[in-house]
Design a protein around this motif. Structure first.
Motif, PDB file in Angstrom:
ATOM      1  N   PHE A  37       1.000  -1.138   0.020  1.00  0.00           N
ATOM      2  CA  PHE A  37       0.011   0.036   0.014  1.00  0.00           C
ATOM      3  C   PHE A  37       0.876   1.293  -0.146  1.00  0.00           C
ATOM      4  CE2 PHE A  37      -2.091   3.520   2.457  1.00  0.00           C
ATOM      5  CZ  PHE A  37      -3.141   3.663   1.541  1.00  0.00           C
ATOM      6  N   ALA A  38       1.943   1.370   0.541  1.00  0.00           N
ATOM      7  CA  ALA A  38       2.723   2.364   0.860  1.00  0.00           C
ATOM      8  C   ALA A  38       3.253   2.961  -0.812  1.00  0.00           C
ATOM      9  CB  ALA A  38       3.834   2.208   1.932  1.00  0.00           C
ATOM     10  N   ALA A  39       3.639   1.816  -1.400  1.00  0.00           N
ATOM     11  CA  ALA A  39       4.141   2.340  -2.667  1.00  0.00           C
ATOM     12  C   ALA A  39       3.117   3.042  -3.622  1.00  0.00           C
ATOM     13  CB  ALA A  39       4.855   0.927  -3.428  1.00  0.00           C
ATOM     14  N   SER A  40       1.901   2.757  -3.420  1.00  0.00           N
ATOM     15  CA  SER A  40       0.804   3.279  -4.140  1.00  0.00           C
ATOM     16  C   SER A  40       0.805   4.859  -3.811  1.00  0.00           C
ATOM     17  CB  SER A  40      -0.467   2.697  -3.933  1.00  0.00           C
ATOM     18  OG  SER A  40      -0.869   2.985  -2.613  1.00  0.00           O
ATOM     19  N   ASP A 101      17.779  11.083  -0.699  1.00  0.00           N
ATOM     20  CA  ASP A 101      18.333  12.535  -0.798  1.00  0.00           C
ATOM     21  C   ASP A 101      17.833  13.507   0.045  1.00  0.00           C
ATOM     22  OD1 ASP A 101      19.964  14.243  -2.578  1.00  0.00           O
ATOM     23  OD2 ASP A 101      18.249  15.184  -3.234  1.00  0.00           O
ATOM     24  N   GLY A 102      16.609  13.347   0.256  1.00  0.00           N
ATOM     25  CA  GLY A 102      15.956  14.129   1.535  1.00  0.00           C
ATOM     26  C   GLY A 102      16.667  13.694   2.861  1.00  0.00           C
ATOM     27  N   VAL A 103      16.982  12.604   3.260  1.00  0.00           N
ATOM     28  CA  VAL A 103      17.381  12.348   4.520  1.00  0.00           C
ATOM     29  C   VAL A 103      18.757  12.954   4.561  1.00  0.00           C
ATOM     30  CG1 VAL A 103      18.288  10.317   5.853  1.00  0.00           C
ATOM     31  CG2 VAL A 103      16.191  10.194   4.444  1.00  0.00           C
ATOM     32  N   HIS A 104      19.593  12.815   3.643  1.00  0.00           N
ATOM     33  CA  HIS A 104      20.957  13.430   3.501  1.00  0.00           C
ATOM     34  C   HIS A 104      20.830  15.016   3.504  1.00  0.00           C
ATOM     35  CE1 HIS A 104      22.121   9.403   1.487  1.00  0.00           C
ATOM     36  NE2 HIS A 104      22.365   9.149   2.865  1.00  0.00           N
ATOM     37  N   ASP A 105      19.974  15.559   2.827  1.00  0.00           N
ATOM     38  CA  ASP A 105      19.901  17.165   2.780  1.00  0.00           C
ATOM     39  C   ASP A 105      19.272  17.823   3.800  1.00  0.00           C
ATOM     40  OD1 ASP A 105      21.372  16.705   0.553  1.00  0.00           O
ATOM     41  OD2 ASP A 105      19.993  16.977  -0.656  1.00  0.00           O
ATOM     42  N   SER A 106      18.409  17.158   4.724  1.00  0.00           N
ATOM     43  CA  SER A 106      17.515  17.852   5.722  1.00  0.00           C
ATOM     44  C   SER A 106      18.111  17.695   7.076  1.00  0.00           C
ATOM     45  CB  SER A 106      16.082  17.277   5.458  1.00  0.00           C
ATOM     46  OG  SER A 106      15.544  17.220   4.343  1.00  0.00           O
ATOM     47  N   ARG A 107      17.566  18.442   7.811  1.00  0.00           N
ATOM     48  CA  ARG A 107      17.916  18.542   9.193  1.00  0.00           C
ATOM     49  C   ARG A 107      16.538  18.346  10.258  1.00  0.00           C
ATOM     50  NH1 ARG A 107      21.626  17.072   7.161  1.00  0.00           N
ATOM     51  NH2 ARG A 107      23.974  17.903   7.523  1.00  0.00           N
ATOM     52  N   GLY A 108      16.746  18.127  11.332  1.00  0.00           N
ATOM     53  CA  GLY A 108      15.632  18.461  12.409  1.00  0.00           C
ATOM     54  C   GLY A 108      14.268  17.418  12.062  1.00  0.00           C
ATOM     55  N   TRP A 109      13.155  18.213  12.170  1.00  0.00           N
ATOM     56  CA  TRP A 109      11.946  17.316  11.876  1.00  0.00           C
ATOM     57  C   TRP A 109      11.593  17.087  10.401  1.00  0.00           C
ATOM     58  CZ3 TRP A 109       8.134  14.754  13.723  1.00  0.00           C
ATOM     59  CH2 TRP A 109       6.932  14.855  13.087  1.00  0.00           C
ATOM     60  N   LYS A 110      11.948  17.847   9.539  1.00  0.00           N
ATOM     61  CA  LYS A 110      12.059  17.478   8.257  1.00  0.00           C
ATOM     62  C   LYS A 110      12.790  16.067   7.805  1.00  0.00           C
ATOM     63  CE  LYS A 110      12.224  19.270   3.390  1.00  0.00           C
ATOM     64  NZ  LYS A 110      12.716  20.785   2.749  1.00  0.00           N
ATOM     65  N   GLN A 111      13.905  16.027   8.641  1.00  0.00           N
ATOM     66  CA  GLN A 111      14.709  14.848   8.206  1.00  0.00           C
ATOM     67  C   GLN A 111      14.055  13.663   8.877  1.00  0.00           C
ATOM     68  OE1 GLN A 111      18.491  13.693  10.379  1.00  0.00           O
ATOM     69  NE2 GLN A 111      19.508  13.811   8.388  1.00  0.00           N
ATOM     70  N   LEU A 112      13.361  13.572   9.955  1.00  0.00           N
ATOM     71  CA  LEU A 112      12.472  12.771  10.670  1.00  0.00           C
ATOM     72  C   LEU A 112      11.392  12.212   9.539  1.00  0.00           C
ATOM     73  CD1 LEU A 112      12.257  13.565  14.393  1.00  0.00           C
ATOM     74  CD2 LEU A 112      13.688  11.990  13.398  1.00  0.00           C
ATOM     75  N   TYR A 114      11.631  12.395   6.349  1.00  0.00           N
ATOM     76  CA  TYR A 114      12.242  11.553   5.113  1.00  0.00           C
ATOM     77  C   TYR A 114      12.652  10.259   5.643  1.00  0.00           C
ATOM     78  CZ  TYR A 114      12.161  15.406   1.611  1.00  0.00           C
ATOM     79  OH  TYR A 114      11.987  16.527   0.793  1.00  0.00           O
ATOM     80  N   ARG A 115      13.293  10.079   6.831  1.00  0.00           N
ATOM     81  CA  ARG A 115      13.363   8.946   7.656  1.00  0.00           C
ATOM     82  C   ARG A 115      12.096   7.931   7.821  1.00  0.00           C
ATOM     83  NH1 ARG A 115      18.765   8.270   8.884  1.00  0.00           N
ATOM     84  NH2 ARG A 115      19.796  10.047   9.420  1.00  0.00           N
ATOM     85  N   ALA A 116      11.189   8.485   8.002  1.00  0.00           N
ATOM     86  CA  ALA A 116       9.904   7.512   8.122  1.00  0.00           C
ATOM     87  C   ALA A 116       9.597   7.082   6.881  1.00  0.00           C
ATOM     88  CB  ALA A 116       8.904   8.371   8.731  1.00  0.00           C
ATOM     89  N   ILE A 119      11.873   4.162   5.734  1.00  0.00           N
ATOM     90  CA  ILE A 119      11.304   2.952   6.459  1.00  0.00           C
ATOM     91  C   ILE A 119      10.291   2.165   5.838  1.00  0.00           C
ATOM     92  CG2 ILE A 119      10.745   1.823   8.510  1.00  0.00           C
ATOM     93  CD1 ILE A 119      12.371   4.339  10.068  1.00  0.00           C
ATOM     94  N   VAL A 120       9.212   3.279   5.564  1.00  0.00           N
ATOM     95  CA  VAL A 120       8.138   2.647   4.722  1.00  0.00           C
ATOM     96  C   VAL A 120       8.207   2.032   3.355  1.00  0.00           C
ATOM     97  CG1 VAL A 120       5.862   3.342   3.657  1.00  0.00           C
ATOM     98  CG2 VAL A 120       6.509   4.340   6.133  1.00  0.00           C
ATOM     99  N   LEU A 121       9.183   2.806   2.633  1.00  0.00           N
ATOM    100  CA  LEU A 121       9.502   2.244   1.488  1.00  0.00           C
ATOM    101  C   LEU A 121      10.531   1.217   1.206  1.00  0.00           C
ATOM    102  CD1 LEU A 121       9.236   5.455  -0.918  1.00  0.00           C
ATOM    103  CD2 LEU A 121       7.779   3.651  -0.971  1.00  0.00           C
ATOM    104  N   ARG A 122      11.186   0.876   2.108  1.00  0.00           N
ATOM    105  CA  ARG A 122      12.769   0.165   2.185  1.00  0.00           C
ATOM    106  C   ARG A 122      12.141  -1.178   1.523  1.00  0.00           C
ATOM    107  NH1 ARG A 122      15.342  -0.409   7.651  1.00  0.00           N
ATOM    108  NH2 ARG A 122      15.591   1.927   7.502  1.00  0.00           N
ATOM    109  N   ARG A 123      11.284  -1.996   2.010  1.00  0.00           N
ATOM    110  CA  ARG A 123      11.156  -3.370   1.570  1.00  0.00           C
ATOM    111  C   ARG A 123      10.579  -3.215  -0.031  1.00  0.00           C
ATOM    112  NH1 ARG A 123       6.727  -7.276   4.190  1.00  0.00           N
ATOM    113  NH2 ARG A 123       7.129  -9.313   2.885  1.00  0.00           N
ATOM    114  N   ALA A 124       9.735  -2.389  -0.361  1.00  0.00           N
ATOM    115  CA  ALA A 124       9.346  -2.167  -1.784  1.00  0.00           C
ATOM    116  C   ALA A 124      10.470  -1.828  -2.548  1.00  0.00           C
ATOM    117  CB  ALA A 124       8.133  -0.975  -1.961  1.00  0.00           C
TER     118      ALA A 124
END
Length: 297
Positions: A37-40, A101-112, A114-116, A119-124
């Motif tokens: 579902f996350a991929a959709s 790319d967003g994980v590497h370029d962001s900080r603080g809440w915005k980075q969190l 992207y990290r979330a 994690i959601v897209l990792r398996r897909a």
């Protein structure tokens, strides 16, 4: 991807609009069935064009299906095909590396956030990368080049736009017909270049406020978060050259039933979007033309 590639809706017949909508819904179902579902949730019209271009000029069969977005009244959705599966895999790979790319370029809440998303897209992503390892490797290479250019404070538009353009052009690499491969590569290259540049213009004010890299700030030496009228004219010519190159490549191949859709996109739709972005009106465009009306062309 970003959702900027749109046709001129008025130039399409009801049947042509329905065919494109069917492909959009078919890609959504393919993403969900193949990758969860996350991929959709990554779906947008830019990605649907990948499915259109890979479909060899055919709409294919479709059927009425319900989904989370339309639980009561079903939508006509294209049945799963090799083109939809390839487009879905490429879409997941593109989305995953953009999130990284967003994980590497962001900080603080915005980075969190992207990290979330990572994690959601990792398996897909892992599944898609196994299915399309060549495209995955090419995507990583181009995004690495783009990251290096951004970190170096590149002052040209061409270099970062080229890196992103090569990323999208990689979709053509697996085509067997050499003539078709050259045509598609040219078209996808300039589509990627146009998307990168129009997205930079759309994000200009936000990037200026956040201190984020934006090639337009450095290219035009901006001291405010907007382009001068002279810079707008110059930049509009740059956008138009990419659209003209897409149109020239389009004329070299037979796209079957998708010819009217692509013609309305390359000869009108992209100009409309580019104008709206530069005028600051893109998010106020009428339904079926703007970024935030996904699922309703």
């Amino acid at each position: 991807m970003f959702g900027y590639v749109l046709p001129s809706r008025e130039k399409l017949t009801e049947e042509e609009r329905a065919g494109f909508q069917s492909m959009y819904c078919g890609l959504c179902h393919t993403l969900r069935e193949n990758y969860g579902f996350a991929a959709s949730l990554i779906l947008n019209y830019d990605l649907t064009y990948l499915a259109v271009l890979l479909s060899d000029g055919e709409v294919g069969e479709s059927r009425c299906r319900r989904c989370v977005a339309h639980p009561c009244k079903g939508r006509c959705a294209a049945k799963k095909t090799a083109a939809l599966e390839k487009a879905a895999a490429c879409s997941v790979i593109l989305a995953y590396w953009q999130v990284m790319d967003g994980v590497h370029d962001s900080r603080g809440w915005k980075q969190l956030k992207y990290r979330a998303a990572e994690i959601v897209l990792r398996r897909a992503y892992r599944k898609a990368a196994k299915e399309r390892p060549t495209f995955d490797a090419a995507t990583r290479l181009q995004l690495k080049k783009l990251d290096e250019l951004e970190r170096s404070g590149c002052t040209t538009l061409d270099e970062p736009a080229d890196a992103f353009a090569e990323l999208l052009a990689g979709v053509a690499a697996e085509l067997e017909n050499p003539v078709q491969q050259r045509v598609y590569r040219e078209m996808l290259y300039h589509m990627g270049r146009w998307i990168y540049l129009v997205d930079a213009a759309d994000d200009l004010e936000k990037d200026y406020k956040n201190g984020s890299f934006n090639p337009l700030i450095l290219r035009y030496g901006l001291t405010e978060g907007k382009l001068t009228e002279e810079a707008k004219r110059d930049f509009a010519m740059t956008l138009d050259r990419s659209v003209q190159s897409m149109a020239a490549a389009f004329e070299l191949w037979d796209f079957g039933c998708w010819t009217p859709l692509l013609r309305s996109t390359f000869y009108e739709g992209l100009y409309q979007v580019g104008y709206a972005v530069l005028a600051g009106e893109f998010h106020r465009m009428k339904p079926g033309k703007r970024k935030h009306t996904e699922g309703s062309i």
